[in-house]
Structures are given as structure tokens and as C-alpha cells.
Design a protein around this motif. Structure first.
Motif, PDB file in Angstrom:
ATOM      1  N   THR A  43       6.339  21.627  -1.562  1.00  0.00           N
ATOM      2  CA  THR A  43       7.743  21.487  -1.931  1.00  0.00           C
ATOM      3  C   THR A  43       8.122  20.078  -2.340  1.00  0.00           C
ATOM      4  O   THR A  43       9.190  19.873  -2.911  1.00  0.00           O
ATOM      5  CB  THR A  43       8.660  21.905  -0.759  1.00  0.00           C
ATOM      6  OG1 THR A  43       8.427  21.032   0.351  1.00  0.00           O
ATOM      7  CG2 THR A  43       8.391  23.350  -0.344  1.00  0.00           C
ATOM      8  N   GLN A  44       7.250  19.094  -2.041  1.00  0.00           N
ATOM      9  CA  GLN A  44       7.555  17.709  -2.369  1.00  0.00           C
ATOM     10  C   GLN A  44       6.307  16.855  -2.221  1.00  0.00           C
ATOM     11  O   GLN A  44       5.307  17.296  -1.664  1.00  0.00           O
ATOM     12  CB  GLN A  44       8.659  17.161  -1.465  1.00  0.00           C
ATOM     13  CG  GLN A  44       8.212  16.972  -0.006  1.00  0.00           C
ATOM     14  CD  GLN A  44       9.322  16.483   0.882  1.00  0.00           C
ATOM     15  OE1 GLN A  44      10.281  17.186   1.105  1.00  0.00           O
ATOM     16  NE2 GLN A  44       9.188  15.268   1.387  1.00  0.00           N
ATOM     17  N   ASP A  45       6.372  15.648  -2.731  1.00  0.00           N
ATOM     18  CA  ASP A  45       5.326  14.663  -2.498  1.00  0.00           C
ATOM     19  C   ASP A  45       5.703  13.878  -1.246  1.00  0.00           C
ATOM     20  O   ASP A  45       6.862  13.506  -1.067  1.00  0.00           O
ATOM     21  CB  ASP A  45       5.197  13.697  -3.678  1.00  0.00           C
ATOM     22  CG  ASP A  45       4.645  14.373  -4.920  1.00  0.00           C
ATOM     23  OD1 ASP A  45       4.152  15.512  -4.817  1.00  0.00           O
ATOM     24  OD2 ASP A  45       4.709  13.757  -5.987  1.00  0.00           O
ATOM     25  N   PHE A  46       4.719  13.637  -0.394  1.00  0.00           N
ATOM     26  CA  PHE A  46       4.939  12.884   0.828  1.00  0.00           C
ATOM     27  C   PHE A  46       4.311  11.514   0.651  1.00  0.00           C
ATOM     28  O   PHE A  46       3.086  11.396   0.510  1.00  0.00           O
ATOM     29  CB  PHE A  46       4.332  13.615   2.028  1.00  0.00           C
ATOM     30  CG  PHE A  46       5.006  14.925   2.305  1.00  0.00           C
ATOM     31  CD1 PHE A  46       6.101  14.985   3.145  1.00  0.00           C
ATOM     32  CD2 PHE A  46       4.569  16.087   1.690  1.00  0.00           C
ATOM     33  CE1 PHE A  46       6.731  16.194   3.395  1.00  0.00           C
ATOM     34  CE2 PHE A  46       5.201  17.299   1.925  1.00  0.00           C
ATOM     35  CZ  PHE A  46       6.288  17.351   2.784  1.00  0.00           C
ATOM     36  N   ALA A  47       5.131  10.492   0.631  1.00  0.00           N
ATOM     37  CA  ALA A  47       4.653   9.125   0.393  1.00  0.00           C
ATOM     38  C   ALA A  47       4.830   8.307   1.664  1.00  0.00           C
ATOM     39  O   ALA A  47       5.824   8.444   2.384  1.00  0.00           O
ATOM     40  CB  ALA A  47       5.403   8.492  -0.759  1.00  0.00           C
ATOM     41  N   TRP A  48       3.862   7.454   1.908  1.00  0.00           N
ATOM     42  CA  TRP A  48       3.892   6.554   3.050  1.00  0.00           C
ATOM     43  C   TRP A  48       3.532   5.169   2.550  1.00  0.00           C
ATOM     44  O   TRP A  48       2.543   5.000   1.838  1.00  0.00           O
ATOM     45  CB  TRP A  48       2.904   7.031   4.107  1.00  0.00           C
ATOM     46  CG  TRP A  48       2.884   6.216   5.351  1.00  0.00           C
ATOM     47  CD1 TRP A  48       3.784   6.278   6.373  1.00  0.00           C
ATOM     48  CD2 TRP A  48       1.933   5.222   5.712  1.00  0.00           C
ATOM     49  NE1 TRP A  48       3.459   5.377   7.356  1.00  0.00           N
ATOM     50  CE2 TRP A  48       2.300   4.720   6.964  1.00  0.00           C
ATOM     51  CE3 TRP A  48       0.809   4.712   5.111  1.00  0.00           C
ATOM     52  CZ2 TRP A  48       1.585   3.739   7.614  1.00  0.00           C
ATOM     53  CZ3 TRP A  48       0.091   3.716   5.769  1.00  0.00           C
ATOM     54  CH2 TRP A  48       0.483   3.250   7.009  1.00  0.00           C
ATOM     55  N   GLU A  49       4.338   4.184   2.883  1.00  0.00           N
ATOM     56  CA  GLU A  49       4.128   2.817   2.396  1.00  0.00           C
ATOM     57  C   GLU A  49       3.995   1.842   3.554  1.00  0.00           C
ATOM     58  O   GLU A  49       4.639   1.980   4.585  1.00  0.00           O
ATOM     59  CB  GLU A  49       5.289   2.395   1.495  1.00  0.00           C
ATOM     60  CG  GLU A  49       5.415   3.260   0.259  1.00  0.00           C
ATOM     61  CD  GLU A  49       6.536   2.806  -0.669  1.00  0.00           C
ATOM     62  OE1 GLU A  49       6.796   1.592  -0.738  1.00  0.00           O
ATOM     63  OE2 GLU A  49       7.124   3.679  -1.318  1.00  0.00           O
ATOM     64  N   THR A  50       3.135   0.843   3.347  1.00  0.00           N
ATOM     65  CA  THR A  50       2.961  -0.241   4.301  1.00  0.00           C
ATOM     66  C   THR A  50       2.430  -1.446   3.527  1.00  0.00           C
ATOM     67  O   THR A  50       2.386  -1.431   2.300  1.00  0.00           O
ATOM     68  CB  THR A  50       2.006   0.159   5.462  1.00  0.00           C
ATOM     69  OG1 THR A  50       2.058  -0.831   6.477  1.00  0.00           O
ATOM     70  CG2 THR A  50       0.595   0.372   4.976  1.00  0.00           C
ATOM     71  N   PHE A  51       2.034  -2.472   4.239  1.00  0.00           N
ATOM     72  CA  PHE A  51       1.513  -3.667   3.576  1.00  0.00           C
ATOM     73  C   PHE A  51       0.407  -4.271   4.440  1.00  0.00           C
ATOM     74  O   PHE A  51       0.283  -3.945   5.623  1.00  0.00           O
ATOM     75  CB  PHE A  51       2.628  -4.702   3.329  1.00  0.00           C
ATOM     76  CG  PHE A  51       3.207  -5.245   4.606  1.00  0.00           C
ATOM     77  CD1 PHE A  51       2.738  -6.450   5.130  1.00  0.00           C
ATOM     78  CD2 PHE A  51       4.201  -4.560   5.290  1.00  0.00           C
ATOM     79  CE1 PHE A  51       3.271  -6.954   6.311  1.00  0.00           C
ATOM     80  CE2 PHE A  51       4.730  -5.064   6.463  1.00  0.00           C
ATOM     81  CZ  PHE A  51       4.266  -6.259   6.982  1.00  0.00           C
TER      82      PHE A  51
ATOM     83  N   LEU B 202       0.831  -1.199   0.000  1.00  0.00           N
ATOM     84  CA  LEU B 202       0.000   0.000   0.000  1.00  0.00           C
ATOM     85  C   LEU B 202       0.868   1.251   0.000  1.00  0.00           C
ATOM     86  O   LEU B 202       1.882   1.301   0.690  1.00  0.00           O
ATOM     87  CB  LEU B 202      -0.906   0.015   1.228  1.00  0.00           C
ATOM     88  CG  LEU B 202      -1.671  -1.278   1.536  1.00  0.00           C
ATOM     89  CD1 LEU B 202      -2.461  -1.122   2.821  1.00  0.00           C
ATOM     90  CD2 LEU B 202      -2.571  -1.653   0.380  1.00  0.00           C
ATOM     91  N   LYS B 203       0.432   2.249  -0.763  1.00  0.00           N
ATOM     92  CA  LYS B 203       1.173   3.511  -0.801  1.00  0.00           C
ATOM     93  C   LYS B 203       0.190   4.669  -0.890  1.00  0.00           C
ATOM     94  O   LYS B 203      -0.643   4.730  -1.786  1.00  0.00           O
ATOM     95  CB  LYS B 203       2.112   3.548  -2.001  1.00  0.00           C
ATOM     96  CG  LYS B 203       2.921   4.829  -2.102  1.00  0.00           C
ATOM     97  CD  LYS B 203       3.855   4.770  -3.307  1.00  0.00           C
ATOM     98  CE  LYS B 203       4.652   6.042  -3.457  1.00  0.00           C
ATOM     99  NZ  LYS B 203       5.531   5.976  -4.648  1.00  0.00           N
ATOM    100  N   MET B 204       0.283   5.574   0.083  1.00  0.00           N
ATOM    101  CA  MET B 204      -0.499   6.809   0.084  1.00  0.00           C
ATOM    102  C   MET B 204       0.457   7.954  -0.209  1.00  0.00           C
ATOM    103  O   MET B 204       1.557   7.997   0.352  1.00  0.00           O
ATOM    104  CB  MET B 204      -1.160   7.042   1.446  1.00  0.00           C
ATOM    105  CG  MET B 204      -2.178   6.003   1.824  1.00  0.00           C
ATOM    106  SD  MET B 204      -3.033   6.367   3.382  1.00  0.00           S
ATOM    107  CE  MET B 204      -1.745   6.048   4.585  1.00  0.00           C
TER     108      MET B 204
END
Length: 128
Positions: free
Chosen positions: A117-125, A109-111
Motif C-alpha cells: 500500500t506504500q513505500d516504507f522509508a527509514w532514514e539515518t546518518f 542513509l535511506k532504506m
């Protein structure tokens, strides 16, 4: 500000609803509300058009924008605050964009929140 996954056990929800029972148990289980890391609000330069996405196994499932909300963030906060007090740490979830669907053990999963100033990505499973 952050992004979150507001999960529902649909089978349990449908069963409870069909019996006329409250269905909070389908929404209130361990891991039902997963929040990403918090991002400084200075990263949001236009609250009325903030973009975010959700990918499952690198496939785009949800493509959201606050411009699609029925009410602006300011209107939501004003209305909520007229009913009860908002306190530090309170979380307000505004709804889900199209693309809701099942998750399976092992799904990646990735939100992503589009910041100034940037894209903020958060990943989990999804755990088994």
C-alpha cells in the motif's frame, strides 16, 4: 519484516583474515547491525518479488529484489528451522545486493521497502 544494514570494518576484517584469525570482531561492534522499523507482513504481497533500495546522500547504491535470492524466503526459513529453533525476535538477514561500499561520517542513509500500500522509508546518518 524490516530492512537492515549489516556493516563490516573491512580493514580489520582483512587484517584478521590475513592472520588466520576469526573475524567476528569486524562484524560485531557497536552499531554494526542497524535495523529499520518493522513493517506488518501483510504489506508484503509477493515474497518472491519484494523490492527494496538503499541510498547514500540521495544516490542509489543498492537496488534489491527478493527475486534475486538464491533460495526463496520459504526455503530459507525451512532450512534454518531444520537446524535450530526460530524464536520471536530472531532476525534473519538474507544477504546484500550489489553496491556495497564505504560509509563516511555525515553520510545520509535511506532504506526503502516497497510495500503493498506504500513505500516504507527509514532514514539515518553516519555518526562521526
Amino acid at each position: 519484516v524490516t530492512l537492515g544494514l549489516d556493516l563490516t570494518m573491512r580493514d580489520l576484517q582483512n587484517d584478521l583474515k590475513s592472520k588466520g584469525h576469526p573475524w567476528e570482531r569486524a562484524k560485531a561492534f557497536d552499531g554494526a547491525c542497524v535495523l529499520a522499523d518493522w513493517v506488518d507482513t501483510k504489506e508484503i504481497t509477493n515474497w518472491q518479488e519484494t523490492k527494496f533500495t538503499f541510498h547514500i546522500n540521495d544516490e542509489l547504491r543498492q537496488d534489491g529484489n527478493t527475486a534475486l535470492l538464491m533460495f526463496t524466503i520459504a526455503e530459507l526459513l525451512t532450512d534454518i528451522n531444520q537446524v535450530f529453533s526460530l524464536e520471536p525476535g530472531d532476525v534473519i538477514m538474507t544477504g546484500s545486493p550489489a553496491g556495497v561500499g564505504p560509509l563516511h561520517a555525515g553520510d545520509q542513509l535511506k532504506m526503502t521497502l516497497k510495500g503493498a500500500t506504500q513505500d516504507f522509508a527509514w532514514e539515518t546518518f553516519v555518526k562521526a
